[in-house]
Design a protein around this motif. Structure first.
Motif, PDB file in Angstrom:
ATOM      1  N   GLY A 295      -1.862   3.427   1.583  1.00 11.66           N
ATOM      2  CA  GLY A 295      -0.497   2.933   1.513  1.00 11.66           C
ATOM      3  C   GLY A 295       0.364   3.650   0.509  1.00 11.66           C
ATOM      4  O   GLY A 295       1.361   3.119   0.057  1.00 11.66           O
ATOM      5  N   ARG A 296      -0.012   4.851   0.152  1.00  9.92           N
ATOM      6  CA  ARG A 296       0.778   5.582  -0.837  1.00  9.92           C
ATOM      7  C   ARG A 296       1.956   6.255  -0.175  1.00  9.92           C
ATOM      8  O   ARG A 296       1.840   6.795   0.914  1.00  9.92           O
ATOM      9  CB  ARG A 296      -0.095   6.619  -1.526  1.00  9.92           C
ATOM     10  CG  ARG A 296      -1.192   5.983  -2.338  1.00  9.92           C
ATOM     11  CD  ARG A 296      -2.011   7.018  -3.033  1.00  9.92           C
ATOM     12  NE  ARG A 296      -3.031   6.376  -3.861  1.00  9.92           N
ATOM     13  CZ  ARG A 296      -3.967   7.030  -4.487  1.00  9.92           C
ATOM     14  NH1 ARG A 296      -4.037   8.337  -4.388  1.00  9.92           N
ATOM     15  NH2 ARG A 296      -4.850   6.383  -5.222  1.00  9.92           N
TER      16      ARG A 296
ATOM     17  N   ARG B  79      -5.762  -3.621   0.335  1.00 11.36           N
ATOM     18  CA  ARG B  79      -5.963  -2.889  -0.899  1.00 11.36           C
ATOM     19  C   ARG B  79      -4.893  -1.801  -1.021  1.00 11.36           C
ATOM     20  O   ARG B  79      -4.445  -1.253  -0.021  1.00 11.36           O
ATOM     21  CB  ARG B  79      -7.344  -2.234  -0.900  1.00 11.36           C
ATOM     22  CG  ARG B  79      -8.448  -3.252  -0.994  1.00 11.36           C
ATOM     23  CD  ARG B  79      -9.794  -2.564  -0.931  1.00 11.36           C
ATOM     24  NE  ARG B  79     -10.839  -3.550  -1.080  1.00 11.36           N
ATOM     25  CZ  ARG B  79     -11.438  -3.833  -2.219  1.00 11.36           C
ATOM     26  NH1 ARG B  79     -11.076  -3.203  -3.325  1.00 11.36           N
ATOM     27  NH2 ARG B  79     -12.383  -4.736  -2.283  1.00 11.36           N
ATOM     28  N   THR B  80      -4.525  -1.510  -2.261  1.00  8.15           N
ATOM     29  CA  THR B  80      -3.502  -0.490  -2.484  1.00  8.15           C
ATOM     30  C   THR B  80      -3.991   0.620  -3.402  1.00  8.15           C
ATOM     31  O   THR B  80      -3.209   1.463  -3.805  1.00  8.15           O
ATOM     32  CB  THR B  80      -2.244  -1.117  -3.106  1.00  8.15           C
ATOM     33  OG1 THR B  80      -2.613  -1.790  -4.297  1.00  8.15           O
ATOM     34  CG2 THR B  80      -1.592  -2.073  -2.149  1.00  8.15           C
TER      35      THR B  80
ATOM     36  N   LEU C  96       5.490  -2.704  -1.416  1.00 10.06           N
ATOM     37  CA  LEU C  96       4.036  -2.703  -1.406  1.00 10.06           C
ATOM     38  C   LEU C  96       3.512  -3.455  -0.191  1.00 10.06           C
ATOM     39  O   LEU C  96       4.277  -4.087   0.543  1.00 10.06           O
ATOM     40  CB  LEU C  96       3.516  -3.366  -2.690  1.00 10.06           C
ATOM     41  CG  LEU C  96       3.883  -2.632  -3.977  1.00 10.06           C
ATOM     42  CD1 LEU C  96       3.543  -3.496  -5.168  1.00 10.06           C
ATOM     43  CD2 LEU C  96       3.160  -1.307  -4.048  1.00 10.06           C
ATOM     44  N   LYS C  97       2.199  -3.425  -0.008  1.00 12.87           N
ATOM     45  CA  LYS C  97       1.591  -4.127   1.114  1.00 12.87           C
ATOM     46  C   LYS C  97       1.716  -5.628   0.900  1.00 12.87           C
ATOM     47  O   LYS C  97       1.623  -6.115  -0.218  1.00 12.87           O
ATOM     48  CB  LYS C  97       0.141  -3.722   1.248  1.00 12.87           C
ATOM     49  CG  LYS C  97       0.000  -2.238   1.450  1.00 12.87           C
ATOM     50  CD  LYS C  97      -1.081  -1.915   2.387  1.00 12.87           C
ATOM     51  CE  LYS C  97      -1.072  -0.426   2.624  1.00 12.87           C
ATOM     52  NZ  LYS C  97      -1.592  -0.064   3.873  1.00 12.87           N
TER      53      LYS C  97
ATOM     54  N   ARG D 292       6.628  -8.553  -2.895  1.00 11.17           N
ATOM     55  CA  ARG D 292       5.911  -7.402  -2.339  1.00 11.17           C
ATOM     56  C   ARG D 292       6.831  -6.573  -1.449  1.00 11.17           C
ATOM     57  O   ARG D 292       6.818  -5.343  -1.494  1.00 11.17           O
ATOM     58  CB  ARG D 292       4.686  -7.854  -1.534  1.00 11.17           C
ATOM     59  CG  ARG D 292       3.673  -8.642  -2.334  1.00 11.17           C
ATOM     60  CD  ARG D 292       3.001  -7.835  -3.395  1.00 11.17           C
ATOM     61  NE  ARG D 292       2.031  -6.903  -2.847  1.00 11.17           N
ATOM     62  CZ  ARG D 292       1.261  -6.124  -3.572  1.00 11.17           C
ATOM     63  NH1 ARG D 292       1.335  -6.167  -4.886  1.00 11.17           N
ATOM     64  NH2 ARG D 292       0.423  -5.306  -3.011  1.00 11.17           N
TER      65      ARG D 292
END
Length: 189
Positions: A137-138, A132-133, A126-127, A121
């Motif tokens: 988190g973009r 949630r993504t 990424l988180k 990750r």
């Protein structure tokens, strides 16, 4: 007080702190010390948190540095420290200044090398903690339909001119040769 006792810059654990700052705020300027930790240090040493940091004596500065560098010796609880049960040493530590990002980079690199899920990750950006993504988190540009702007204004006589504004075939344009009309006349016959 004489002017000699007041210092305009106080150096604590390698950080220069301006003398006009209050004690608690001045100590929080050191990376790794928060408001609660600074308050606990001042309570332990019986220093007035509302006085200016420029009024500290050399003995006070040395006592603060000793307490900051080794809080366990001063009976601080382990839950108050920012790195408990270090993975390499197993000891409870309190990291300061440049040790914090250095240790963080080492931890992430260790996760990557062991090929753990957290390492993957981190590697993908990424988180890591199960968030949630789908919508948050973009990074980078917007996703979805681009918002349209107004249409560009049309210039007369240009390529985008409407048909009504174009010169008609019946009336020749100024300076146009008369030969251009002859083929049109032949077709009508």
């Amino acid at each position: 007080m004489s002017a000699q006792e007041y210092r305009h810059i106080v150096r604590i654990v390698g950080n220069d702190i301006r003398g006009e700052k209050k004690m608690v705020i001045g100590l929080t300027q050191i990376k790794g010390l928060g408001y609660n930790f600074a308050t606990a240090i001042l309570d332990t040493l019986k220093i007035n948190p509302n006085s200016n940091i420029g009024n500290l004596t050399d003995e006070n500065v040395q006592a603060i540095e000793k307490l900051i560098t080794d809080p366990i010796a001063s009976n601080f609880p382990s839950w108050f420290l920012n790195r408990r049960k270090d993975i390499e040493t197993g000891a409870d530590l309190h990291l300061l200044t440049s040790d914090i990002p250095f240790t963080l980079r080492n931890d992430i690199e260790r996760e990557r090398i062991t090929a753990s899920w957290r390492g993957y990750r981190h590697l993908s950006g990424l988180k890591v903690r199960g968030q949630r993504t789908r919508t948050s988190g973009r990074k980078g540009g917007a996703v979805g339909v681009a918002k349209g702007g107004m249409a560009a204004p049309v210039k007369k006589g240009g390529a985008g001119a409407p048909a009504a504004a174009a010169p008609s075939a019946e009336a020749p344009a100024e300076g146009a040769p008369a030969a251009a009309e002859a083929p049109a006349a032949e077709k009508k016959e």
